[in-house]
Scaffold this motif. Structure first.
Motif, PDB file in Angstrom:
ATOM      1  N   ASN A  80       1.372  41.594  40.699  1.00 10.95           N
ATOM      2  CA  ASN A  80       2.202  40.084  40.732  1.00 10.95           C
ATOM      3  C   ASN A  80       2.803  39.848  39.425  1.00 10.95           C
ATOM      4  OD1 ASN A  80       1.488  39.729  43.329  1.00 10.95           O
ATOM      5  ND2 ASN A  80      -0.476  38.786  42.882  1.00 10.95           N
ATOM      6  N   VAL A  81       2.192  40.604  38.462  1.00 11.30           N
ATOM      7  CA  VAL A  81       2.916  40.146  37.097  1.00 11.30           C
ATOM      8  C   VAL A  81       4.170  41.141  36.853  1.00 11.30           C
ATOM      9  CG1 VAL A  81       2.655  40.328  34.569  1.00 11.30           C
ATOM     10  CG2 VAL A  81       0.909  39.333  36.294  1.00 11.30           C
ATOM     11  N   ASN A 115       7.300  40.126  39.620  1.00 15.56           N
ATOM     12  CA  ASN A 115       6.930  38.682  39.541  1.00 15.56           C
ATOM     13  C   ASN A 115       7.766  37.780  40.251  1.00 15.56           C
ATOM     14  OD1 ASN A 115       9.357  38.774  38.103  1.00 15.56           O
ATOM     15  ND2 ASN A 115       8.517  38.271  36.239  1.00 15.56           N
ATOM     16  N   LYS A 116       8.694  38.228  41.063  1.00 18.66           N
ATOM     17  CA  LYS A 116       9.526  37.413  42.048  1.00 18.66           C
ATOM     18  C   LYS A 116       8.645  37.203  43.185  1.00 18.66           C
ATOM     19  CE  LYS A 116      13.200  39.912  42.512  1.00 18.66           C
ATOM     20  NZ  LYS A 116      14.601  40.272  43.077  1.00 18.66           N
ATOM     21  N   LYS A 173       6.261  47.400  45.153  1.00 20.13           N
ATOM     22  CA  LYS A 173       5.022  46.737  44.709  1.00 20.13           C
ATOM     23  C   LYS A 173       3.815  47.198  45.349  1.00 20.13           C
ATOM     24  CE  LYS A 173       3.628  41.783  44.643  1.00 20.13           C
ATOM     25  NZ  LYS A 173       3.591  40.412  44.902  1.00 20.13           N
TER      26      LYS A 173
END
Length: 328
Positions: free
Chosen positions: A102-103, A106-107, A120
Motif C-alpha cells: 500500500n506504500v 499508494n494510489k 500490486k
C-alpha cells in the motif's frame, strides 16, 4: 602506568567472538553449490536462494553434503561453525521489513489500472513469500544445528569436545579437551589456540607454551598483514582480524610477557603486530620499559622480522627465539 593492550581476561572473552580458520578439506573442496544441490535437492529446497546470505548459504549446503560423504567430529564441528555464521546472517535477514504494497502502490485501487492492480498483488505476494522463505531458512538452520549437536553428542573428537565446552558449557568436555593436550595428543594450531584460552586462566607459563606451539603449526596460507589502515589504540581491533588468529596470539603473548616483566619478548610480539598492520598494542609503553636502548631495540626488531619471515613460510620454531634471547 598501564599498558594499553589486552588483559588476560579480555583475551579470553574476545576469542569467543569468532572462530579461527580451520585448515581442512572444507576449505579445499571443489564441490560446487550446484553439484551439492543435484546430489541432495532437499537442502536447496529448504534453504532457498536469496539476495542476502549467499556465501553463508553456499557454505552450509556444500558443507552439509561433504559431511554426509565423510562423517567425522572435526568436520561436524566445521559444519556447526558454518551453521552459526548462517544463522547470524539469516536472523538479520529475517528482520528486514519490506515496503508494504500500500506504500509502494499508494494510489487508491479505484484510480489504478488493471495492470497496476495486478502488479500490486504480485508484489504483495512476493514480499510475503520472501518473508516466509527467510523465516523458514532461519528455523531450518536451528533444527539442523540441533540435529548435528545430537548426532555428535558422544564424540570424543577434540574439535567436538571444544564445541561442547565453548557452546554448551560442558565442563566434562572441557576437561577431556585439556587432558588430551596434556597427554600429548597432536592438536592442530587452531585447537592449541583454544587450549590457551583455558590455560590463560590457570597458568601464564602454560598459556605461553600453548600459544607458541600454536604459532609453530600455524598454516602459512592464513598468515599475513591486515588490509587497510588501523588507527593506533583502536579497541575494536578484533573485528578486523577476519578469522586470522595470529593477531590474537600476538596480543596475548605481549600481555603475558609484559605482565611477567619479560619486556624484550613483549617487544618482539608487539612489533610483529606492527609488521602485520595492527596497532592494538601500546608499543611506546614497552619501549619505555626497555629504556629506549637503540642497540637493543634494533636487535629485537631484527628478531621480530625474522620470526615474521618464518611464519610467512610456515617454518617458525620457538628454538629460534630461545637462541636469539641468549644474548639479552
Amino acid at each position: 602506568m598501564k599498558l594499553k593492550i589486552l588483559s588476560a581476561t579480555l583475551f579470553l572473552s574476545l576469542t569467543s567472538c569468532g572462530e579461527p580458520d580451520i585448515d581442512n578439506r572444507f576449505n579445499k573442496s571443489t564441490l560446487s553449490v550446484e553439484q551439492a544441490c543435484s546430489e541432495d535437492p532437499s537442502m536447496c529446497i529448504t534453504f532457498k536462494d536469496d539476495s542476502m546470505c549467499k556465501s553463508q548459504r553456499a557454505d552450509l549446503i556444500v558443507g552439509n553434503r561433504l559431511l554426509a560423504k565423510e562423517p567425522s567430529g572435526q568436520y561436524a564441528y566445521q559444519q556447526l561453525v558454518i551453521i552459526e555464521k548462517f544463522l547470524e546472517c539469516s536472523k538479520r535477514a529475517s528482520l528486514i521489513e519490506y515496503v508494504p504494497a500500500n506504500v509502494r502502490f499508494n494510489k487508491p485501487e479505484s484510480q489504478m489500472t488493471a495492470k497496476e492492480i495486478e502488479s500490486k498483488q504480485k508484489y504483495s505476494d512476493s514480499i510475503k513469500q520472501r518473508k516466509k522463505d527467510k523465516d523458514m531458512s532461519y528455523l531450518s538452520g536451528i533444527k539442523l544445528k540441533a540435529m548435528l549437536e545430537s548426532d555428535y553428542s558422544d564424540s570424543n573428537n577434540p574439535y567436538m569436545l571444544y564445541y561442547k565446552w565453548s557452546r554448551l558449557r560442558d565442563d566434562s568436555a572441557r576437561a577431556q579437551f585439556i587432558d588430551g593436550y596434556k597427554n600429548g595428543l597432536k592438536y592442530n594450531s587452531d585447537l592449541l589456540f583454544h587450549v590457551a584460552e583455558y590455560l590463560i586462566t590457570v597458568s601464564d607459563e602454560a598459556a605461553i607454551e600453548a600459544l607458541i606451539k600454536s604459532l609453530e603449526s600455524y598454516p602459512k596460507k592464513s598468515y599475513g598483514p591486515k588490509k587497510g589502515v588501523q588507527k593506533s589504540g583502536d579497541t575494536n581491533h578484533i573485528s578486523s582480524d577476519d578469522g586470522h588468529y595470529h593477531f590474537e596470539i600476538f596480543r596475548a603473548l605481549v600481555t603475558l610477557y609484559y605482565k611477567n616483566g619479560e619486556y624484550e619478548r613483549a617487544f618482539i610480539f608487539s612489533n610483529l603486530l606492527l609488521l602485520n598492520n595492527d596497532k592494538s598494542s601500546d608499543h611506546q609503553m614497552i619501549l619505555l620499559q626497555l629504556g629506549n636502548n637503540e642497540d637493543k631495540i634494533s636487535e629485537l626488531e631484527d628478531i621480530s622480522s625474522n620470526v615474521d619471515d618464518f611464519l610467512k613460510d610456515g617454518l617458525f620454531n620457538s628454538f629460534y627465539i630461545e637462541s636469539a634471547m641468549l644474548s639479552f
